[in-house]
Design an enzyme around this catalytic site. Structure first.
Site, PDB file in Angstrom:
ATOM      1  N   HIS A 117       0.906  -1.096  -0.010  1.00 51.02           N
ATOM      2  CA  HIS A 117      -0.060   0.061  -0.036  1.00 51.02           C
ATOM      3  C   HIS A 117       0.834   1.378  -0.247  1.00 51.02           C
ATOM      4  O   HIS A 117       2.148   1.100  -0.173  1.00 51.02           O
ATOM      5  CB  HIS A 117      -0.922   0.062   0.920  1.00 51.02           C
ATOM      6  CG  HIS A 117      -0.346  -0.471   2.529  1.00 51.02           C
ATOM      7  ND1 HIS A 117       0.705   0.749   3.115  1.00 51.02           N
ATOM      8  CD2 HIS A 117      -0.222  -1.428   3.237  1.00 51.02           C
ATOM      9  CE1 HIS A 117       1.181   0.049   4.208  1.00 51.02           C
ATOM     10  NE2 HIS A 117       0.493  -1.021   4.390  1.00 51.02           N
ATOM     11  N   LYS A 124       4.551   3.466  11.889  1.00 51.24           N
ATOM     12  CA  LYS A 124       2.999   2.929  12.485  1.00 51.24           C
ATOM     13  C   LYS A 124       3.176   1.582  13.476  1.00 51.24           C
ATOM     14  O   LYS A 124       2.685   1.503  14.393  1.00 51.24           O
ATOM     15  CB  LYS A 124       2.444   2.412  11.238  1.00 51.24           C
ATOM     16  CG  LYS A 124       0.798   2.137  11.797  1.00 51.24           C
ATOM     17  CD  LYS A 124      -0.025   1.537  10.502  1.00 51.24           C
ATOM     18  CE  LYS A 124       0.084   0.204  10.593  1.00 51.24           C
ATOM     19  NZ  LYS A 124      -0.507  -0.522  11.685  1.00 51.24           N
ATOM     20  N   HIS A 158       3.934   1.610   1.982  1.00 48.44           N
ATOM     21  CA  HIS A 158       5.201   0.540   1.627  1.00 48.44           C
ATOM     22  C   HIS A 158       5.848   1.717   0.415  1.00 48.44           C
ATOM     23  O   HIS A 158       6.991   1.826   0.516  1.00 48.44           O
ATOM     24  CB  HIS A 158       4.874  -0.743   0.864  1.00 48.44           C
ATOM     25  CG  HIS A 158       4.317  -1.540   2.198  1.00 48.44           C
ATOM     26  ND1 HIS A 158       2.902  -2.110   2.010  1.00 48.44           N
ATOM     27  CD2 HIS A 158       4.795  -2.359   3.131  1.00 48.44           C
ATOM     28  CE1 HIS A 158       2.667  -2.932   2.977  1.00 48.44           C
ATOM     29  NE2 HIS A 158       4.000  -2.958   3.804  1.00 48.44           N
ATOM     30  N   SER A 210      -2.753   0.105   5.965  1.00 46.20           N
ATOM     31  CA  SER A 210      -2.229  -1.294   6.589  1.00 46.20           C
ATOM     32  C   SER A 210      -2.972  -2.296   5.575  1.00 46.20           C
ATOM     33  O   SER A 210      -3.875  -2.196   5.213  1.00 46.20           O
ATOM     34  CB  SER A 210      -2.817  -1.448   7.886  1.00 46.20           C
ATOM     35  OG  SER A 210      -2.713  -2.649   8.240  1.00 46.20           O
ATOM     36  N   SER A 211      -2.005  -3.194   5.433  1.00 46.44           N
ATOM     37  CA  SER A 211      -2.582  -4.498   4.464  1.00 46.44           C
ATOM     38  C   SER A 211      -3.932  -5.090   4.961  1.00 46.44           C
ATOM     39  O   SER A 211      -4.652  -5.348   4.287  1.00 46.44           O
ATOM     40  CB  SER A 211      -1.461  -5.521   4.330  1.00 46.44           C
ATOM     41  OG  SER A 211      -0.258  -4.955   3.969  1.00 46.44           O
TER      42      SER A 211
END
Ligand code: PAF
Length: 289
Positions: free
Chosen positions: A34, A148, A37, A184-185
């Site tokens: 995402h 995070k 990254h 976040s994934s």
């Protein structure tokens, strides 16, 4: 971009590059990439001659059910990595990282037990073990991690210092959606209703931030944070704390402050934090800005 699956092949490629004088930056990931990254990869691209991204859903850091449910989309990830100008993707399978008889672990003992670490010490042991392996396989000059996961970042910094890994750890800001939710994934697993409820997390953190900066009582602030979060019926607070950012200890005062939460929404665990530094916050900003 070249994709490599075997650890020995990856090491060979990196040793050759380093002999040729190239610097190597690594962004370790669990995949399902995402914007968070991508911002780390961009940083790595600026700082290094060669950029490596690893995608490995590490079974040591998940319970079996969460491991199975973790979102995966290698094809989409490869497209993103190609357009981000990544040179190497290291994408081993569990059998390559943990062959039959694998019996070692890396643990940062005291620091791992801080925050909610007492109950998920095994998780952090899995993270530090796999990151140590990735550092040994890829041998990067620099490695990039998001703020995070503040506890994870602190543990990796400590492991690197304690075990003399010759790598510089670089932290990237938390990248947020328009409503403030940290990318976040796991967000992809939320239903639309749960996704809306999740916006209460950054809202609560933001409300506490000025009070933490003002030196408010940490126990009272934590209580207030939990009250705000539980006002959203879909949120179940797993852990909340206002602590010293380096030691993760609530009783240590004078340094930067970390406001940290972990919640469950529809059984999915989401974490977020705000780092309150003396001259402002950590640079967390909506992706749109
Ligand atoms: O934060 C993550 O994505 C993972 O914990 C990491 C650092 C790639 C280790 O598996």
């Amino acid at each position: 971009m070249k994709t490599i699956r075997k650890p020995a092949t990856m090491t060979q490629a990196m040793v050759a590059l380093r002999h040729a004088g190239a610097s190597v930056g690594l962004a370790p990931t669990l995949g399902r990439l995402h914007e968070g990254h991508l911002s780390l990869i961009k940083k790595a691209r600026r700082d290094n001659d060669t950029v490596v991204v690893s995608i490995f859903v590490n079974p040591l850091q998940f319970k079996a059910k969460a491991y199975k449910a973790y979102p995966r989309d290698l094809e989409a990830d490869i497209k993103l990595l190609n357009s981000a100008g990544v040179d190497f993707l290291f994408a081993p399978g569990p059998e390559q990282m943990y062959p039959e008889g694998f019996d070692s672990r890396v643990e940062v003992i005291d620091l791992a037990g801080k925050l909610e670490g007492k109950s998920i010490r095994w998780h952090y042991r899995g993270v530090t073990t796999v990151v140590a392996k990735l550092f040994n396989i890829i041998r990067p000059d620099r490695a990039y991690f998001g703020r995070k996961d503040a506890h994870q970042l602190a543990l990796i910094r400590k492991m690197v210092a304690d075990l003399n890994f010759p790598v510089k750890i670089i932290a990237g800001p938390t990248i947020r959606a328009r409503d403030g939710l940290a990318h976040s994934s796991r967000n992809t697993l939320l239903t639309p209703e749960e996704r809306m409820a999740a916006a209460a997390i950054p809202k609560a953190l933001l409300a506490i931030e000025p009070k933490a900066r003002g030196g408010g009582d940490r126990t009272a602030l934590t209580r207030e944070l939990v009250t705000m979060l539980t006002a959203e019926p879909l949120i179940k607070v797993d852990f909340a704390a206002v602590v010293d950012a380096e030691t993760l200890d609530p009783s240590v005062m004078g340094g930067n402050t970390l406001i940290h939460v972990a919640v469950f929404i529809g059984g999915k665990r989401l974490t977020d934090n705000r780092l309150v530094v003396s001259h402002g916050v950590d640079g967390s900003k909506p992706a749109s800005r």
